[in-house]
Design a protein around this motif. Structure first.
Motif, PDB file in Angstrom:
ATOM      1  N   LEU A  85       0.822  -1.205   0.000  1.00  0.00           N
ATOM      2  CA  LEU A  85       0.000   0.000   0.000  1.00  0.00           C
ATOM      3  C   LEU A  85       0.861   1.262   0.000  1.00  0.00           C
ATOM      4  O   LEU A  85       0.528   2.252  -0.670  1.00  0.00           O
ATOM      5  CB  LEU A  85      -0.939   0.001   1.217  1.00  0.00           C
ATOM      6  N   ASN A  86       1.966   1.229   0.761  1.00  0.00           N
ATOM      7  CA  ASN A  86       2.866   2.380   0.757  1.00  0.00           C
ATOM      8  C   ASN A  86       3.485   2.605  -0.621  1.00  0.00           C
ATOM      9  O   ASN A  86       3.645   3.756  -1.084  1.00  0.00           O
ATOM     10  CB  ASN A  86       3.977   2.194   1.795  1.00  0.00           C
ATOM     11  N   THR A 111      -8.732   3.186   0.667  1.00  0.00           N
ATOM     12  CA  THR A 111      -8.759   1.841   0.063  1.00  0.00           C
ATOM     13  C   THR A 111     -10.208   1.456  -0.121  1.00  0.00           C
ATOM     14  O   THR A 111     -11.016   1.551   0.816  1.00  0.00           O
ATOM     15  CB  THR A 111      -8.055   0.808   0.968  1.00  0.00           C
ATOM     16  N   VAL A 112     -10.567   0.973  -1.292  1.00  0.00           N
ATOM     17  CA  VAL A 112     -11.944   0.647  -1.598  1.00  0.00           C
ATOM     18  C   VAL A 112     -11.999  -0.673  -2.353  1.00  0.00           C
ATOM     19  O   VAL A 112     -11.078  -1.007  -3.102  1.00  0.00           O
ATOM     20  CB  VAL A 112     -12.593   1.771  -2.432  1.00  0.00           C
ATOM     21  N   SER A 113     -13.055  -1.447  -2.106  1.00  0.00           N
ATOM     22  CA  SER A 113     -13.284  -2.703  -2.839  1.00  0.00           C
ATOM     23  C   SER A 113     -14.481  -2.489  -3.758  1.00  0.00           C
ATOM     24  O   SER A 113     -15.563  -2.067  -3.307  1.00  0.00           O
ATOM     25  CB  SER A 113     -13.577  -3.858  -1.869  1.00  0.00           C
ATOM     26  N   ILE A 128     -14.555  -8.743  -7.586  1.00  0.00           N
ATOM     27  CA  ILE A 128     -14.468  -7.585  -6.703  1.00  0.00           C
ATOM     28  C   ILE A 128     -13.027  -7.482  -6.221  1.00  0.00           C
ATOM     29  O   ILE A 128     -12.514  -8.387  -5.552  1.00  0.00           O
ATOM     30  CB  ILE A 128     -15.423  -7.727  -5.505  1.00  0.00           C
ATOM     31  N   ASP A 129     -12.361  -6.378  -6.561  1.00  0.00           N
ATOM     32  CA  ASP A 129     -10.961  -6.185  -6.200  1.00  0.00           C
ATOM     33  C   ASP A 129     -10.804  -4.987  -5.271  1.00  0.00           C
ATOM     34  O   ASP A 129     -11.698  -4.132  -5.155  1.00  0.00           O
ATOM     35  CB  ASP A 129     -10.112  -5.963  -7.451  1.00  0.00           C
ATOM     36  N   ARG A 130      -9.637  -4.948  -4.656  1.00  0.00           N
ATOM     37  CA  ARG A 130      -9.286  -3.797  -3.825  1.00  0.00           C
ATOM     38  C   ARG A 130      -8.527  -2.776  -4.667  1.00  0.00           C
ATOM     39  O   ARG A 130      -7.692  -3.160  -5.504  1.00  0.00           O
ATOM     40  CB  ARG A 130      -8.407  -4.237  -2.646  1.00  0.00           C
ATOM     41  N   PHE A 131      -8.774  -1.502  -4.370  1.00  0.00           N
ATOM     42  CA  PHE A 131      -8.090  -0.422  -5.060  1.00  0.00           C
ATOM     43  C   PHE A 131      -7.565   0.560  -4.018  1.00  0.00           C
ATOM     44  O   PHE A 131      -8.245   0.870  -3.027  1.00  0.00           O
ATOM     45  CB  PHE A 131      -9.024   0.307  -6.033  1.00  0.00           C
ATOM     46  N   ILE A 155      -6.976   9.012  -8.544  1.00  0.00           N
ATOM     47  CA  ILE A 155      -6.170   7.881  -9.042  1.00  0.00           C
ATOM     48  C   ILE A 155      -6.501   6.648  -8.200  1.00  0.00           C
ATOM     49  O   ILE A 155      -6.390   6.685  -6.968  1.00  0.00           O
ATOM     50  CB  ILE A 155      -4.664   8.174  -8.961  1.00  0.00           C
ATOM     51  N   GLU A 156      -6.913   5.566  -8.843  1.00  0.00           N
ATOM     52  CA  GLU A 156      -7.199   4.296  -8.144  1.00  0.00           C
ATOM     53  C   GLU A 156      -6.396   3.182  -8.803  1.00  0.00           C
ATOM     54  O   GLU A 156      -6.568   2.921  -9.996  1.00  0.00           O
ATOM     55  CB  GLU A 156      -8.694   3.982  -8.179  1.00  0.00           C
ATOM     56  N   THR A 157      -5.511   2.568  -7.993  1.00  0.00           N
ATOM     57  CA  THR A 157      -4.628   1.505  -8.500  1.00  0.00           C
ATOM     58  C   THR A 157      -5.003   0.176  -7.852  1.00  0.00           C
ATOM     59  O   THR A 157      -5.193   0.092  -6.631  1.00  0.00           O
ATOM     60  CB  THR A 157      -3.156   1.827  -8.182  1.00  0.00           C
ATOM     61  N   ASN A 158      -5.089  -0.872  -8.685  1.00  0.00           N
ATOM     62  CA  ASN A 158      -5.476  -2.194  -8.204  1.00  0.00           C
ATOM     63  C   ASN A 158      -4.425  -2.738  -7.235  1.00  0.00           C
ATOM     64  O   ASN A 158      -3.225  -2.724  -7.515  1.00  0.00           O
ATOM     65  CB  ASN A 158      -5.634  -3.142  -9.397  1.00  0.00           C
TER      66      ASN A 158
END
Length: 428
Positions: free
Chosen positions: A36-37, A95-97, A108-111, A129-132
């Protein structure tokens, strides 16, 4: 039974399994935190480059709007739009799923998201910006597989090291054990243990030396007592019996005197037998019969039966002998003969007038059955001075000697009463 070093190995294995199992979620949390960092750093780099890149090109407002529209349509996970005046605020990291629109399976993935505001040509723009993020189950599965793979290597190493170490560490102990196993109390040989640099084994050897010395001293004293008792008791008993025989030959004795003197022979003979049996038991306990060689049990049984034929005939007892198989046993011939003699004498003594004694030897099992009225008391049968039958009182040492000899050679002796027969069976 398990070996000593195997017991801590099992505990260490369970402990290692517990620690490694606990490390799986710890590894996951650490990896997820680092991931995540890294994504936050990536998103921040994208933001900086976009802001610098857009400000460095010379385009008009209409062209900029078209460029941002194209960017939003072709760049996955990134959205930039003009912000309303006063809308700009601090950056937001979250962080969002949600549904991954680029996944064929509709997963369903985390971003990991970054919501920030850019300043392009003096006007504010909102950038999202949302990265998988790496899949949770895949990460956990990978960590678990690697952990248990290394756990397998760890256990294999434990086993190999345990065998190697045990062979070296326990070598002095095994040598000490071999010395003790080969020690013969009768020969009184000195036991010399090899020196060792292990404190516990050195202490064990010291204690064993003292124990052997003490037991050897006690054994010698008991052996001397047995020999002295045999000499000191048998001699006066023999003299006393000889004197009684001489008195019985005196013609001047009255009939009453003769009967009184004759009555002394029975208790005197009993005392002599008790003395011999007690000395025999003492020698058995002291392991003073060390000869062992093959003995033809059938031949010895024939000889013993022949010697007791007169005693059986005096009570009108019929003896039948059946030998089905050739049987050899290893032991001291004198002791084996005592076992057979005592069992046969017992069968004749605890019998009825006109009764029978059936002797059957088949394979390694000897069965002696004799007729009788009541069963013997099994709880007192093999005890010293235990009277198993009030009808035929004895010294109570014959069967205890049989039991002692059988235990010495790991033979099994049993008693049963069925269909009016006393049945003794000995398994060699």
């Amino acid at each position: 039974m398990s070996k000593l070093l195997d017991k801590p190995l099992k505990i260490f294995t369970l402990y290692a399994l517990f620690i490694l199992a606990c490390s799986i979620p710890a590894y996951y949390l650490v990896v997820d935190y680092i991931w995540l960092n890294e994504l936050d750093e990536h998103n921040e780099i994208v933001r900086t480059r976009m802001e610098q890149g857009l400000n460095n090109i010379d385009i008009d407002e209409q062209t900029l709007a078209q460029t941002l529209k194209v960017w939003n349509s072709v760049q996955p996970g990134t959205t930039i739009s003009a912000a309303q005046p006063g809308e700009a605020r601090e950056d937001s990291i979250y962080t969002v799923s949600k549904l991954n629109i680029y996944s064929e399976d509709g997963e369903i993935d985390r971003f990991r998201g970054l919501q920030t505001y850019l300043n392009i040509y003096g006007r504010p723009y909102k950038l999202t910006i949302e990265t998988n993020v790496e899949e949770v189950d895949e990460t956990l599965l990978a960590i678990a597989l690697i952990t248990f793979l290394f756990f397998g290597f760890l256990i294999l190493g434990f086993i190999l090291l345990n065998r190697r170490i045990s062979g070296q560490v326990w070598l002095p102990f095994r040598k000490t054990l071999d010395k003790l196993r080969n020690f013969d109390l009768n020969k009184q040989t000195e036991v010399i243990f090899e020196k060792t640099d292990i404190e516990e084994f050195e202490e064990l050897q010291t204690v064993m030396k003292q124990l052997i010395h003490n037991n050897a001293s006690v054994y010698l004293r008991q052996k001397e007592f047995s020999e002295n008792a045999s000499h000191e008791l048998q001699t006066p008993l023999a003299v006393l019996k000889s004197k009684l025989d001489i008195l019985l030959q005196d013609n001047t004795l009255s009939e009453a005197q003769y009967e009184k003197i004759s009555s002394l022979n029975s208790p005197l003979s009993r005392v002599s037998r008790i003395n011999k049996n007690l000395l025999l038991l003492a020698k058995l306990e002291n392991q003073q019969f060390d000869e062992s060689h093959p003995i033809d049990l059938g031949e010895l049984l024939n000889e013993t039966t022949g010697l007791l034929a007169d005693q059986a005939e005096a009570k009108d007892i019929t003896i039948s002998l059946k030998i089905d198989r050739y049987t050899m046993v290893n032991g001291n011939k004198y002791l084996v003969e005592i076992v057979l003699t005592n069992l046969l004498v017992n069968a004749i003594r605890h019998n009825v007038s006109g009764g029978t004694v059936a002797i059957v030897l088949t394979g390694g099992v000897l069965t002696i059955s004799n007729s009788g009225g009541k069963p013997l008391k099994e709880e007192r049968l093999f005890q010293r001075f235990g009277n198993a039958s009030p009808e035929n009182p004895t010294s109570g040492l014959g069967l205890s000697i049989v039991k002692e000899i059988c235990q010495r050679y790991s033979w099994d002796i049993r008693y049963d009463f069925k269909e009016g027969l006393h049945v003794f069976s000995a398994t060699f």
